[in-house]
Design a protein around this motif. Structure first.
Motif, PDB file in Angstrom:
ATOM      1  N   GLU A  99      53.215  -9.268 -63.764  1.00  0.00           N
ATOM      2  CA  GLU A  99      52.232  -9.902 -64.655  1.00  0.00           C
ATOM      3  C   GLU A  99      50.868  -9.240 -64.479  1.00  0.00           C
ATOM      4  OE1 GLU A  99      53.395 -12.130 -66.777  1.00  0.00           O
ATOM      5  OE2 GLU A  99      55.326 -11.889 -65.786  1.00  0.00           O
ATOM      6  N   LYS A 100      50.023  -9.374 -65.510  1.00  0.00           N
ATOM      7  CA  LYS A 100      48.654  -8.875 -65.404  1.00  0.00           C
ATOM      8  C   LYS A 100      47.887  -9.709 -64.377  1.00  0.00           C
ATOM      9  CE  LYS A 100      48.321  -6.800 -69.956  1.00  0.00           C
ATOM     10  NZ  LYS A 100      48.372  -7.264 -71.342  1.00  0.00           N
ATOM     11  N   ALA A 101      46.866  -9.083 -63.798  1.00  0.00           N
ATOM     12  CA  ALA A 101      46.129  -9.751 -62.725  1.00  0.00           C
ATOM     13  C   ALA A 101      45.520 -11.073 -63.181  1.00  0.00           C
ATOM     14  CB  ALA A 101      45.049  -8.827 -62.184  1.00  0.00           C
ATOM     15  N   ASN A 102      45.133 -11.186 -64.437  1.00  0.00           N
ATOM     16  CA  ASN A 102      44.448 -12.404 -64.875  1.00  0.00           C
ATOM     17  C   ASN A 102      45.385 -13.583 -65.126  1.00  0.00           C
ATOM     18  OD1 ASN A 102      45.652 -11.850 -67.301  1.00  0.00           O
ATOM     19  ND2 ASN A 102      43.762 -11.251 -68.366  1.00  0.00           N
ATOM     20  N   VAL A 103      46.670 -13.420 -64.841  1.00  0.00           N
ATOM     21  CA  VAL A 103      47.608 -14.545 -64.970  1.00  0.00           C
ATOM     22  C   VAL A 103      47.261 -15.639 -63.957  1.00  0.00           C
ATOM     23  CG1 VAL A 103      49.392 -13.767 -63.355  1.00  0.00           C
ATOM     24  CG2 VAL A 103      50.061 -15.120 -65.349  1.00  0.00           C
TER      25      VAL A 103
END
Lengths: 344, 344
Positions: free
Chosen positions: A119-123
């Motif tokens: 997942e992207k870090a901002n998840v």
């Protein structure tokens, strides 16, 4: 309080997280959830399998009937499970991108969740590493555990950074083509560069070690056992080869292996963990090749090996403990997790 | 009486036989003997290793000093051990041809010995298989256990022979290039025929199933996990596909795997045994692909998979029991061995 954990997604990482949760005394594997009656799922739930007796749910309503038609006893949908209030935290081990979609459901029912490095870090509210930011994760609701390669860089660079302060890093990642049984996605007789430069690993390390200037390049090769890294770090201070070696030895979840003693490649290192009868030959430790540690002025070099299937498992367990306030002190959680999984 | 066993040669087979002996209650792993301080030996004898605490001896007097210099605690030479009268039986798992040389020493001290399939058939009084000639091995002094591929053919052909009487067999053996960690002897990106026709496997099957006319051809391919066989047997009587399938299922040490359920190749079958947390992902069972069983008149076909590292281990344990008169009945030994090793 025993925390009730659901693992969503029973692939390479999910099946191991679920098994590891079962081995803890302060959390309970309350449920697993997945989307098909795969051969892996069937094996895990057999009387001789490590997840025998675990309640099974279906992550996607449209697939519930197919799973039941395939003969699985499925309690219902994941959403029904979450709505029941019987789950405190989900470890989401679904394929890349699905975790972010699932987050909406987790939020709806006020259930905490851990996401994986796909997942992207901002998840999440933060990206987690047991050795770097355990305290920060206390009580958090949505946290991401970075991927295998990133975790190995964080663990090793963190050790060097504490010793001598890192100025910058360039690392080359020689990636295994696929996991051992993932025979459809593999490559044969070829070497494939990741054409994004830097590869995602560098920026990913920076989500945890924010002050380190790191760039990475990655290449896929036709093997299945492990990734291998070539690291070049420039330090601000001074460090001797022996000091770094000693620091790696002292730090848990990092081991030194010696080519001179026979560990000359990934296959021989994996054989060690087969010989030790570790379940699935798992090696959650980063293995640094002792002979490759070298220092030339401010340049420090080494090569390490990453068991892509298992390295993030202990970090997931620690992360559950932090987010659920089961243990205020990171080192206490690390020791507890290590003992339960037989990690050096 | 608890039989005192020494395993000589701690390679792929020897380390597994030694571990298996430790899991029996009617025999004792009294000693292991080898020729060098390999990384494997060190791992096995670590506090977390499966052979921790086992007395270590050196098989070759000239190598004793080097093993001690490498830091191993070595009691003395194998010959000294045999002369002491403290060993009832040696399982010789030394490389091809060495076993025959060692026999002279075993005879000198009146110690029984089991040899592996790398030795010529005349090294022993007979070649053993648990299902075919257990009774004949009772009390014998020198017996050979055939190799992995041969054992798989004996187990499966014996089942068909009892059902319908075998007239002749042609089998093609697709061999893994090397064991997983044997990275020096492997091949890459090539397929290599064994130019001796028939390959040794056919005659080897006939040392046990003496009445069966069988020819084999063998080819090496660049993998490490398992061998695969293509079998064509002509029968004298009649057999239906379902009958053979059922007979394979009923027979222990043979399992059916289904490609439809996901077991479409050797990697996915091995993954099953990783998921079951079997030590070293060992699979002493022959795995027959269910979908490949076919009958066309008097011609019967199937394909099976052989885990080269572990298939002969239960046969070695049964053979110890027969030779030392620990159990008069073959099926009792088979059941005991299976239970101790978790074999289906």
């Amino acid at each position: 309080m025993v925390v009730r954990v659901c693992v969503n997604g029973i692939g390479t990482i999910g099946k191991r997280v679920a098994h590891a949760v079962k081995l803890q005394d302060d959390m309970k594997l309350a449920a697993i959830s997945t989307t098909s009656a795969s051969y892996t799922l069937r094996t895990l739930l057999e009387p001789e399998g490590p997840l025998y007796g675990t309640d099974l749910w279906c992550s996607v309503p449209e697939k519930l009937k197919a799973m039941r038609d395939a003969g699985m006893y499925v309690n219902g949908t994941l959403e029904e499970l979450l709505a029941s209030g019987k789950i405190d935290i989900v470890v989401d081990c679904t394929p890349e991108g699905i975790g972010a979609q699932n987050k909406i459901m987790y939020q709806k029912y006020g259930v905490k969740a851990i996401f994986q490095g796909g997942e992207k870090a901002n998840v999440g509210e933060m990206t987690f590493n047991s050795f770097v930011n355990y305290q920060e994760a206390l009580g958090k609701n949505y946290v991401r555990v970075p991927s295998c390669n990133t975790t190995s860089l964080i663990r090793t660079l963190n050790v060097l950074d504490k010793l001598a302060g890192i100025e910058s890093v360039f690392a080359t990642i020689i990636r295994r083509a696929s996991d051992p049984a993932d025979t459809e996605k593999t490559i044969m007789n070829t070497i494939e560069p990741t054409t994004t430069v830097p590869s995602h690993h560098g920026p990913d390390v920076q989500t945890v070690l924010k002050h380190i200037n790191i760039k990475t390049m990655a290449f896929k090769v036709p093997t299945t056992l492990a990734h291998v890294h070539a690291v070049n770090a420039k330090v601000k201070g001074q460090v001797k080869k022996d000091e770094l070696e000693e620091a790696f030895v002292k730090n848990t979840r990092i081991i030194l292996v010696s080519a001179d003693q026979g560990y000359k490649n990934t296959a021989t290192v994996i054989e060690r963990f087969r010989d030790l009868c570790r379940p699935r030959n798992d090696m959650p430790e980063v293995a640094v090749w002792k002979e490759t540690i070298a220092v030339d002025g401010s340049n420090v070099y080494w090569s390490h090996m990453v068991h892509q299937e298992s390295i993030v498992i202990p970090e997931n367990i620690d992360c559950i403990r932090a987010m659920c306030n089961l243990e205020k002190d990171g080192w206490s959680s690390i020791k507890k997790t290590n003992k339960s999984l037989g990690i050096s």
